[in-house]
Design a protein around this motif. Structure first.
Motif, PDB file in Angstrom:
ATOM      1  N   ILE A   1       0.831  -1.204   0.000  1.00 13.51           N
ATOM      2  CA  ILE A   1       0.000   0.000   0.000  1.00 13.51           C
ATOM      3  C   ILE A   1       0.867   1.257   0.000  1.00 13.51           C
ATOM      4  CG2 ILE A   1      -1.676   1.333   1.342  1.00 13.51           C
ATOM      5  CD1 ILE A   1      -2.835  -1.322   2.321  1.00 13.51           C
ATOM      6  N   ASN A   2       1.923   1.275   0.804  1.00 13.92           N
ATOM      7  CA  ASN A   2       2.793   2.446   0.877  1.00 13.92           C
ATOM      8  C   ASN A   2       3.492   2.714  -0.448  1.00 13.92           C
ATOM      9  OD1 ASN A   2       2.205   3.027   3.564  1.00 13.92           O
ATOM     10  ND2 ASN A   2       3.926   1.845   4.372  1.00 13.92           N
ATOM     11  N   ALA A   3       3.753   1.666  -1.216  1.00 17.57           N
ATOM     12  CA  ALA A   3       4.439   1.826  -2.502  1.00 17.57           C
ATOM     13  C   ALA A   3       3.491   2.220  -3.621  1.00 17.57           C
ATOM     14  CB  ALA A   3       5.161   0.522  -2.861  1.00 17.57           C
ATOM     15  N   SER A   4       2.189   2.171  -3.368  1.00 21.37           N
ATOM     16  CA  SER A   4       1.194   2.453  -4.402  1.00 21.37           C
ATOM     17  C   SER A   4       0.788   3.923  -4.383  1.00 21.37           C
ATOM     18  CB  SER A   4      -0.052   1.582  -4.176  1.00 21.37           C
ATOM     19  OG  SER A   4      -1.082   1.936  -5.076  1.00 21.37           O
ATOM     20  N   THR A   5       0.372   4.423  -5.542  1.00 22.72           N
ATOM     21  CA  THR A   5      -0.134   5.796  -5.635  1.00 22.72           C
ATOM     22  C   THR A   5      -1.654   5.823  -5.744  1.00 22.72           C
ATOM     23  OG1 THR A   5       0.160   5.745  -8.039  1.00 22.72           O
ATOM     24  CG2 THR A   5       1.974   6.635  -6.724  1.00 22.72           C
ATOM     25  N   ASN A   6      -2.291   4.652  -5.718  1.00 21.40           N
ATOM     26  CA  ASN A   6      -3.747   4.573  -5.842  1.00 21.40           C
ATOM     27  C   ASN A   6      -4.432   4.845  -4.511  1.00 21.40           C
ATOM     28  OD1 ASN A   6      -3.313   3.776  -8.468  1.00 21.40           O
ATOM     29  ND2 ASN A   6      -3.693   1.614  -8.096  1.00 21.40           N
TER      30      ASN A   6
ATOM     31  N   LEU B   1      -4.791  -2.711  13.974  1.00 20.84           N
ATOM     32  CA  LEU B   1      -4.782  -1.241  13.948  1.00 20.84           C
ATOM     33  C   LEU B   1      -3.500  -0.673  14.555  1.00 20.84           C
ATOM     34  CD1 LEU B   1      -8.416  -0.090  14.834  1.00 20.84           C
ATOM     35  CD2 LEU B   1      -7.124   0.443  12.763  1.00 20.84           C
ATOM     36  N   ILE B   2      -3.040  -1.294  15.624  1.00 19.74           N
ATOM     37  CA  ILE B   2      -1.802  -0.829  16.255  1.00 19.74           C
ATOM     38  C   ILE B   2      -0.651  -0.907  15.262  1.00 19.74           C
ATOM     39  CG2 ILE B   2      -0.103  -1.354  18.055  1.00 19.74           C
ATOM     40  CD1 ILE B   2      -2.478  -2.287  19.797  1.00 19.74           C
ATOM     41  N   TYR B   3      -0.581  -2.018  14.526  1.00 21.95           N
ATOM     42  CA  TYR B   3       0.495  -2.168  13.540  1.00 21.95           C
ATOM     43  C   TYR B   3       0.329  -1.165  12.401  1.00 21.95           C
ATOM     44  CZ  TYR B   3       3.752  -4.168  10.226  1.00 21.95           C
ATOM     45  OH  TYR B   3       4.803  -4.323   9.349  1.00 21.95           O
ATOM     46  N   ILE B   4      -0.888  -1.049  11.874  1.00 20.77           N
ATOM     47  CA  ILE B   4      -1.130  -0.147  10.742  1.00 20.77           C
ATOM     48  C   ILE B   4      -0.828   1.297  11.118  1.00 20.77           C
ATOM     49  CG2 ILE B   4      -2.951   0.797   9.266  1.00 20.77           C
ATOM     50  CD1 ILE B   4      -4.233  -2.018   9.322  1.00 20.77           C
ATOM     51  N   GLU B   5      -1.247   1.712  12.311  1.00 18.79           N
ATOM     52  CA  GLU B   5      -1.032   3.087  12.769  1.00 18.79           C
ATOM     53  C   GLU B   5       0.453   3.437  12.781  1.00 18.79           C
ATOM     54  OE1 GLU B   5      -3.266   5.482  13.240  1.00 18.79           O
ATOM     55  OE2 GLU B   5      -3.467   5.948  15.355  1.00 18.79           O
ATOM     56  N   GLY B   6       1.291   2.454  13.114  1.00 18.95           N
ATOM     57  CA  GLY B   6       2.715   2.730  13.223  1.00 18.95           C
ATOM     58  C   GLY B   6       3.497   2.591  11.926  1.00 18.95           C
ATOM     59  N   HIS B   7       2.884   1.997  10.887  1.00 15.49           N
ATOM     60  CA  HIS B   7       3.648   1.716   9.675  1.00 15.49           C
ATOM     61  C   HIS B   7       3.042   2.283   8.388  1.00 15.49           C
ATOM     62  CE1 HIS B   7       5.021  -1.338  12.579  1.00 15.49           C
ATOM     63  NE2 HIS B   7       6.157  -1.329  11.901  1.00 15.49           N
ATOM     64  N   LEU B   8       1.795   2.684   8.395  1.00 15.30           N
ATOM     65  CA  LEU B   8       1.162   3.191   7.175  1.00 15.30           C
ATOM     66  C   LEU B   8       1.594   4.629   6.907  1.00 15.30           C
ATOM     67  CD1 LEU B   8      -0.963   2.601   4.917  1.00 15.30           C
ATOM     68  CD2 LEU B   8      -2.664   3.637   6.429  1.00 15.30           C
ATOM     69  N   THR B   9       2.145   4.881   5.724  1.00  9.79           N
ATOM     70  CA  THR B   9       2.573   6.236   5.351  1.00  9.79           C
ATOM     71  C   THR B   9       1.754   6.800   4.190  1.00  9.79           C
ATOM     72  OG1 THR B   9       4.281   5.315   3.875  1.00  9.79           O
ATOM     73  CG2 THR B   9       4.927   5.827   6.147  1.00  9.79           C
ATOM     74  N   ASN B  10       1.056   5.954   3.459  1.00 11.12           N
ATOM     75  CA  ASN B  10       0.222   6.397   2.339  1.00 11.12           C
ATOM     76  C   ASN B  10      -0.994   7.144   2.878  1.00 11.12           C
ATOM     77  OD1 ASN B  10      -1.505   6.639   0.107  1.00 11.12           O
ATOM     78  ND2 ASN B  10      -0.871   4.690  -0.759  1.00 11.12           N
TER      79      ASN B  10
ATOM     80  N   VAL C   1      -5.448   6.542   2.066  1.00 15.10           N
ATOM     81  CA  VAL C   1      -6.006   5.277   2.534  1.00 15.10           C
ATOM     82  C   VAL C   1      -7.119   5.537   3.540  1.00 15.10           C
ATOM     83  CG1 VAL C   1      -5.534   3.093   3.719  1.00 15.10           C
ATOM     84  CG2 VAL C   1      -3.837   4.061   2.159  1.00 15.10           C
ATOM     85  N   ASN C   2      -8.223   4.872   3.319  1.00 12.54           N
ATOM     86  CA  ASN C   2      -9.350   4.915   4.242  1.00 12.54           C
ATOM     87  C   ASN C   2      -9.412   3.570   4.959  1.00 12.54           C
ATOM     88  OD1 ASN C   2     -11.740   6.171   5.305  1.00 12.54           O
ATOM     89  ND2 ASN C   2     -12.929   4.778   4.062  1.00 12.54           N
ATOM     90  N   ILE C   3      -9.644   3.581   6.263  1.00 16.81           N
ATOM     91  CA  ILE C   3      -9.698   2.337   7.029  1.00 16.81           C
ATOM     92  C   ILE C   3     -11.100   2.130   7.575  1.00 16.81           C
ATOM     93  CG2 ILE C   3      -8.759   1.039   8.980  1.00 16.81           C
ATOM     94  CD1 ILE C   3      -6.218   2.678   8.749  1.00 16.81           C
ATOM     95  N   ILE C   4     -11.667   0.964   7.282  1.00 18.27           N
ATOM     96  CA  ILE C   4     -12.985   0.594   7.789  1.00 18.27           C
ATOM     97  C   ILE C   4     -12.815  -0.572   8.754  1.00 18.27           C
ATOM     98  CG2 ILE C   4     -15.270  -0.308   7.189  1.00 18.27           C
ATOM     99  CD1 ILE C   4     -15.025   1.081   4.522  1.00 18.27           C
ATOM    100  N   VAL C   5     -13.368  -0.404   9.947  1.00 22.06           N
ATOM    101  CA  VAL C   5     -13.217  -1.406  10.996  1.00 22.06           C
ATOM    102  C   VAL C   5     -14.568  -2.018  11.316  1.00 22.06           C
ATOM    103  CG1 VAL C   5     -12.571  -1.803  13.394  1.00 22.06           C
ATOM    104  CG2 VAL C   5     -11.221  -0.251  11.988  1.00 22.06           C
ATOM    105  N   GLU C   6     -14.618  -3.350  11.304  1.00 26.00           N
ATOM    106  CA  GLU C   6     -15.824  -4.045  11.736  1.00 26.00           C
ATOM    107  C   GLU C   6     -15.656  -4.434  13.199  1.00 26.00           C
ATOM    108  OE1 GLU C   6     -18.278  -8.105  10.699  1.00 26.00           O
ATOM    109  OE2 GLU C   6     -16.112  -8.147  10.969  1.00 26.00           O
ATOM    110  N   LEU C   7     -16.607  -4.038  14.032  1.00 22.33           N
ATOM    111  CA  LEU C   7     -16.610  -4.433  15.437  1.00 22.33           C
ATOM    112  C   LEU C   7     -17.798  -5.337  15.710  1.00 22.33           C
ATOM    113  CD1 LEU C   7     -15.776  -1.086  17.309  1.00 22.33           C
ATOM    114  CD2 LEU C   7     -14.216  -2.934  16.685  1.00 22.33           C
ATOM    115  N   LEU C   8     -17.561  -6.379  16.490  1.00 27.34           N
ATOM    116  CA  LEU C   8     -18.662  -7.241  16.907  1.00 27.34           C
ATOM    117  C   LEU C   8     -19.194  -6.833  18.276  1.00 27.34           C
ATOM    118  CD1 LEU C   8     -17.232 -10.705  15.771  1.00 27.34           C
ATOM    119  CD2 LEU C   8     -18.870  -9.249  14.580  1.00 27.34           C
ATOM    120  N   ASP C   9     -18.337  -6.224  19.089  1.00 23.94           N
ATOM    121  CA  ASP C   9     -18.727  -5.781  20.425  1.00 23.94           C
ATOM    122  C   ASP C   9     -18.782  -4.257  20.458  1.00 23.94           C
ATOM    123  OD1 ASP C   9     -19.165  -5.267  23.072  1.00 23.94           O
ATOM    124  OD2 ASP C   9     -17.455  -6.403  23.832  1.00 23.94           O
TER     125      ASP C   9
END
Length: 235
Positions: free
Chosen positions: A56-61, A86-95, A98-106
């Motif tokens: 994702i970080n290498a992409s321009t889309n 989310l913890i991992y993505i928050e620390g490594h995503l630079t693009n 990007v929109n993040i959609i989270v599904e929660l069951l609780d």
């Protein structure tokens, strides 16, 4: 009115797997077929997060990450896989596209998710409960909700009752800004311009959503800028 293009070229990355995944992928295939649209939809497990984020970080889309919760976990561990991802993505995503959609069951985990830099949270069990309540109270609405939420062709081969969001500049062939004397004026103008096949029922301006309700004839001026977003239902 301009012809609205419903094709999408967004890249979709799905992390996790549950009993909804097959329906999600099936819906994507229906969308591709209906709108002659080619877009990426890839699935990853939690052990492939590093590879996914590097891609994702290498992409321009523009891209969307969908995090699915694991319904097989113990009650006190529901959504744990989503929070870890989310913890991992928050620390490594630079693009930034990007929109993040989270599904929660609780639903009780919603306050935890709000601490992350994400734009959308979907509480699955809450949405399902709301739909069941609506249908229980008004059983006649069942067909409406089914058509609204299903991506499948009608008898005419169209995706009826779909809700889409488009920039005003993609809808109106007019100089901007465009002024309307009331909500009713905007709704009627849009409805007639699209030959009664679409209707606008809200706008998003500067990230603020306004759904049209109440006295639509009230003389309250609406000024539509080219980058304001129109919330539209196909009829």
């Amino acid at each position: 009115a301009k012809t609205i293009n419903e094709r999408t070229h967004i890249d979709i990355y799905i992390v996790g797997e549950n009993n909804k995944l097959s329906f999600i992928m099936e819906s994507f295939n229906e969308y591709r077929s209906l709108h002659n649209s080619a877009f990426l939809a890839k699935t990853f497990n939690e052990n492939q997060l590093k590879d996914m984020i590097e891609e994702i970080n290498a992409s321009t889309n523009s891209a969307t990450i969908v995090l699915l919760s694991d319904e097989t976990q113990m009650l006190d561990a529901l959504d744990a896989n989503v929070i870890d991802a989310l913890i991992y993505i928050e620390g490594h995503l630079t693009n930034k596209e990007v929109n993040i959609i989270v599904e929660l069951l609780d639903p009780n985990n919603d306050f935890i998710i709000k601490g992350f830099n994400i734009r959308n949270t979907i509480i699955s069990n809450k949405i399902i409960s709301l739909l069941l309540s609506k249908i229980a109270l008004f059983k006649e609405t069942n067909n409406f909700y089914e058509q609204l939420l299903t991506i499948s062709p009608s008898e005419q081969g169209k995706d009826d009752f779909a809700v889409i969001i488009k920039d005003a500049k993609e809808c109106f062939d007019n100089p901007f800004p465009i002024q309307f004397s009331s909500k009713q004026s905007l709704i009627s103008s849009f409805y007639e311009a699209y030959e009664k096949k679409m209707i606008i029922f809200g706008i998003i301006t500067e990230s603020q959503t306004q759904l049209f309700e109440g006295n639509l004839y009230d003389k309250s001026e609406i000024i539509l800028q080219e980058n304001d977003k129109c919330i539209i239902m196909k009829l």
